[in-house]
Design a protein around this motif. Structure first.
Motif, PDB file in Angstrom:
ATOM      1  N   UNK A  78       0.823  -1.214   0.000  1.00  0.00           N
ATOM      2  CA  UNK A  78       0.000   0.000   0.000  1.00  0.00           C
ATOM      3  C   UNK A  78       0.854   1.259   0.000  1.00  0.00           C
ATOM      4  N   UNK A  79       2.009   1.193   0.671  1.00  0.00           N
ATOM      5  CA  UNK A  79       2.867   2.366   0.728  1.00  0.00           C
ATOM      6  C   UNK A  79       3.485   2.691  -0.636  1.00  0.00           C
ATOM      7  N   UNK A  80       3.833   1.658  -1.395  1.00  0.00           N
ATOM      8  CA  UNK A  80       4.575   1.917  -2.637  1.00  0.00           C
ATOM      9  C   UNK A  80       3.691   1.964  -3.877  1.00  0.00           C
ATOM     10  N   UNK A  81       2.399   1.693  -3.709  1.00  0.00           N
ATOM     11  CA  UNK A  81       1.538   1.755  -4.889  1.00  0.00           C
ATOM     12  C   UNK A  81       0.436   2.783  -4.674  1.00  0.00           C
ATOM     13  N   UNK A  82      -0.244   3.130  -5.736  1.00  0.00           N
ATOM     14  CA  UNK A  82      -1.381   4.042  -5.625  1.00  0.00           C
ATOM     15  C   UNK A  82      -2.266   3.805  -6.828  1.00  0.00           C
ATOM     16  N   UNK A  83      -3.510   4.253  -6.718  1.00  0.00           N
ATOM     17  CA  UNK A  83      -4.353   4.032  -7.888  1.00  0.00           C
ATOM     18  C   UNK A  83      -5.425   5.090  -8.039  1.00  0.00           C
ATOM     19  N   UNK A  84      -5.864   5.198  -9.265  1.00  0.00           N
ATOM     20  CA  UNK A  84      -6.978   6.067  -9.559  1.00  0.00           C
ATOM     21  C   UNK A  84      -8.137   5.166  -9.959  1.00  0.00           C
ATOM     22  N   UNK A  85      -9.179   5.131  -9.113  1.00  0.00           N
ATOM     23  CA  UNK A  85     -10.271   4.189  -9.362  1.00  0.00           C
ATOM     24  C   UNK A  85     -11.070   4.542 -10.614  1.00  0.00           C
ATOM     25  N   UNK A  86     -11.818   3.545 -11.048  1.00  0.00           N
ATOM     26  CA  UNK A  86     -12.669   3.726 -12.233  1.00  0.00           C
ATOM     27  C   UNK A  86     -13.670   4.854 -11.985  1.00  0.00           C
ATOM     28  N   UNK A  87     -14.268   4.872 -10.768  1.00  0.00           N
ATOM     29  CA  UNK A  87     -15.150   5.979 -10.426  1.00  0.00           C
ATOM     30  C   UNK A  87     -14.253   7.089  -9.872  1.00  0.00           C
ATOM     31  N   UNK A  88     -14.431   8.281 -10.367  1.00  0.00           N
ATOM     32  CA  UNK A  88     -13.652   9.395  -9.847  1.00  0.00           C
ATOM     33  C   UNK A  88     -13.889   9.492  -8.353  1.00  0.00           C
ATOM     34  N   UNK A  89     -12.826   9.697  -7.581  1.00  0.00           N
ATOM     35  CA  UNK A  89     -13.072   9.796  -6.157  1.00  0.00           C
ATOM     36  C   UNK A  89     -12.179  10.839  -5.516  1.00  0.00           C
ATOM     37  N   UNK A  90     -12.822  11.877  -5.054  1.00  0.00           N
ATOM     38  CA  UNK A  90     -12.131  12.991  -4.412  1.00  0.00           C
ATOM     39  C   UNK A  90     -12.976  13.371  -3.193  1.00  0.00           C
ATOM     40  N   UNK A  91     -12.359  14.074  -2.237  1.00  0.00           N
ATOM     41  CA  UNK A  91     -13.131  14.527  -1.083  1.00  0.00           C
ATOM     42  C   UNK A  91     -13.926  15.766  -1.518  1.00  0.00           C
ATOM     43  N   UNK A  92     -15.261  15.689  -1.548  1.00  0.00           N
ATOM     44  CA  UNK A  92     -16.072  16.717  -2.199  1.00  0.00           C
ATOM     45  C   UNK A  92     -15.949  18.127  -1.610  1.00  0.00           C
ATOM     46  N   UNK A  93     -15.841  18.226  -0.291  1.00  0.00           N
ATOM     47  CA  UNK A  93     -15.831  19.548   0.329  1.00  0.00           C
ATOM     48  C   UNK A  93     -14.435  20.113   0.547  1.00  0.00           C
ATOM     49  N   UNK A 143     -12.547  16.730 -12.224  1.00  0.00           N
ATOM     50  CA  UNK A 143     -12.465  15.851 -11.055  1.00  0.00           C
ATOM     51  C   UNK A 143     -11.570  14.660 -11.353  1.00  0.00           C
ATOM     52  N   UNK A 144     -11.683  14.139 -12.569  1.00  0.00           N
ATOM     53  CA  UNK A 144     -10.885  12.981 -12.938  1.00  0.00           C
ATOM     54  C   UNK A 144      -9.400  13.331 -12.982  1.00  0.00           C
ATOM     55  N   UNK A 145      -9.107  14.502 -13.485  1.00  0.00           N
ATOM     56  CA  UNK A 145      -7.699  14.932 -13.492  1.00  0.00           C
ATOM     57  C   UNK A 145      -7.152  15.017 -12.075  1.00  0.00           C
ATOM     58  N   UNK A 146      -7.979  15.599 -11.204  1.00  0.00           N
ATOM     59  CA  UNK A 146      -7.565  15.704  -9.803  1.00  0.00           C
ATOM     60  C   UNK A 146      -7.370  14.306  -9.222  1.00  0.00           C
ATOM     61  N   UNK A 147      -8.321  13.438  -9.532  1.00  0.00           N
ATOM     62  CA  UNK A 147      -8.282  12.075  -9.022  1.00  0.00           C
ATOM     63  C   UNK A 147      -6.968  11.392  -9.406  1.00  0.00           C
ATOM     64  N   UNK A 148      -6.515  11.619 -10.637  1.00  0.00           N
ATOM     65  CA  UNK A 148      -5.269  11.006 -11.098  1.00  0.00           C
ATOM     66  C   UNK A 148      -4.059  11.688 -10.448  1.00  0.00           C
TER      67      UNK A 148
END
Ligand SMILES: Nc1ncnc2c1ncn2[C@@H]1O[C@H](COP(=O)(O)OP(=O)(O)OP(=O)(O)O)[C@@H](O)[C@H]1O
Ligand SMILES: [Mg+2]
Lengths: 242, 253
Positions: A78-93, A143-148
């Motif tokens: 988990x420390x060395x990997x990261x991912x951008x999920x299929x559904x965009x996911x960001x903290x909305x507020x 949002x997707x750009x941010x997510x990535x």
């Protein structure tokens, strides 16, 4: 680069009840390569990625991420990997910058370094205009750009991008391709996509999944040769329809 | 430090929702004023004491916690429906980071709310007459802490179990129970019978009682309700933590 593997997948299998989503797949991805997974809806791409990130427990089999087992060394993975999920996911507020900062911090960077990294991502993804906007007010593409960007901020050794360009306009897609191209060689990247030209453009190697199994694996040229077609789309169709 | 970072983001998510201000801060003030006005119109002979400021302020403090519960619950259940949480599961965050990150902001919110409620109560006491002693009030905040834990525990419990559609409904049951048989807006002891026994079996009445006794300076009668509330709170909170961890494990199927 010597023949080190970023990802080694060994007989990985996932069943949901009686449904076999991923059927004993095995493959190796060399460190620093960009690997594309293609397949129709429900082929098992997301499930495979989720298992590699520890988000889904394999029914059987194992995988090594930079030599770390997803079964026994998950915290390291988990420390060395990261991912951008299929559904965009960001903290909305949270604002764009706060989202980036937050992600840098939970991957262990101190405040100063996190600020630097956020700045860097804002520049890379040309987010300057929206950096102070709350994430929920951005359009889907932004949002997707941010997510990535949030996936990249931890400087992962292995990066998973599940349909990264879904919902992006042509210009934004091309721009993201440029960002991804610059990452090539620096980290191992697994990408899923439904856009053939994207896979053609970016991949070092391609796998085509059908019904949870890998039906074809190789470079673009190898896959075209395998099927006797002269473009990836035709090759894909002939394999997926088999 | 991940837990602190996660707490910060939860706090931001809560504070940037205007409803938080209306319910957690505005509502207690308005209720205090309304109830004080109501109290003025109740004839002395009725012997109604629960709307007198020394009983009203503690009631209001606990009433405010029910909204803290609601917000904790909504935040958690809402997060659980998003891919954002999935994404955090893939990060180095551990389950203890999540638990602290959902608890800490609610504790802070609860304390701010109590402060505002009490400041308002002092002002009201100064206007309509009533005797609130600073020391007793401060001590009563300590006596409120088990209730803080209790309501946050309920919030986490429902937030982990229910989706964001069902969660507010179930919370409102607890809110009603607290208000009625918890004795916030109803003189339970004066009613007797089944309602009284029921209210003594549940933690809400004792939570209110502990704070009321502290405010009125009846220190010897604080201990029992305090301990009962604390026991309930511990059980509920531990249950919530266990369920949350279980839910997280299950989400990773
Ligand atoms: N949590 C789950 N419970 C039950 N079945 C699931 C679950 N997740 C995935 N599946 C099933 O596993 C199969 C593979 O799904 P997966 O999401 O991996 O496909 P995919 O290749 O990513 O498809 P898409 O291109 O649509 O994103 C599907 O048949 C899906 O219904
Ligand atoms: Mg998918």
């Amino acid at each position: 680069m010597s023949e080190r593997y970023g990802i080694e997948i060994k007989n990985l299998r996932k069943e949901f009840g009686s449904k076999v989503a991923v059927n004993d797949i095995s493959l190796n991805i060399k460190e620093g390569q960009l690997f594309s997974m293609l397949g129709v809806n429900g082929a098992g791409k997301t499930t495979t990625i989720k298992m590699l990130m520890g988000l889904s427990k394999p029914t059987a089999g194992d995988a090594l991420i930079m030599g770390n087992s997803i079964l026994t060394d998950l915290p390291k993975v988990k420390q060395i990997s990261n991912f951008s999920p299929q559904e965009t996911s960001v903290a909305p507020n949270l604002t764009v910058r706060e989202n980036l900062d937050f992600f840098a911090r939970i991957y262990g960077y101190d405040k100063k370094k996190a600020d630097e990294l956020a700045e860097d991502m804002i520049e890379k993804f040309t987010l300057q205009e929206v950096e102070k906007s709350k994430a929920k007010t951005l359009s889907g593409g932004w949002q997707r750009r941010l997510s990535i960007a949030m996936a990249l901020i931890s400087s992962p050794k292995v990066l998973f991008l599940d349909e990264p360009t879904l919902g992006l306009d042509v210009l934004a897609r091309r721009e993201l391709w440029r960002v991804i191209e610059k990452l090539k060689g620096k980290m191992t990247i697994v990408l899923t996509t439904h856009y053939m030209e994207e896979a053609e453009h970016l991949s070092d190697e391609i796998a085509i999944m059908v019904g949870g199994e890998i039906k074809a694996l190789g470079t673009l040229e190898e896959i075209k040769k395998l099927t006797g077609k002269d473009n990836l789309e035709d090759a894909f169709i002939s394999i997926a329809e088999e | 430090m991940r837990s602190i970072e996660f707490s910060k983001r939860t706090t931001r998510e809560i504070l940037r929702d205007p409803l938080s201000y209306i319910f957690c801060l505005g509502f207690p003030i308005i209720m205090l004023i309304i109830m004080t006005v109501v109290d003025r119109s109740i004839p002395k002979e009725a012997q109604m004491n629960i709307f007198k400021i020394h009983a009203l302020a503690p009631g209001m403090a606990v009433f405010g916690l029910t909204f803290v519960m609601l917000f904790t619950c909504i935040q958690l259940s809402k997060d659980r429906t998003t891919a954002f949480l999935t994404r955090l599961y893939a990060s180095p965050m551990r389950s203890v980071d999540f638990i602290i990150g959902y608890t800490l902001p609610s504790v802070v919110l609860a304390l701010i709310q109590v402060m505002i409620t009490y400041i308002c109560s002092f002002i009201i006491a100064a206007i309509v007459g009533g005797d609130l002693k600073l020391f007793n009030m401060l001590f009563s905040v300590v006596c409120l802490l088990p209730s803080v834990l209790l309501y946050i525990g309920f919030g986490l419990l429902f937030g982990a179990l229910l989706n964001d559609k069902a969660a507010p409904g179930v919370c409102s049951i607890v809110i009603t129970l607290s208000c009625m048989i918890g004795g916030i807006w109803m003189d339970v002891d004066g009613m007797g019978g089944g309602i009284k026994s029921l209210s003594h079996c549940l933690p809400f009445y004792h939570g209110v009682q502990a704070v009321r006794m502290a405010v009125s300076g009846d220190m010897r009668r604080v201990t029992k309700p305090l301990i009962i509330t604390l026991l309930y709170a511990t059980v509920i909170y531990i249950l919530a933590v266990v369920l949350m961890r279980g839910k997280m494990k299950k989400d990773v199927r």
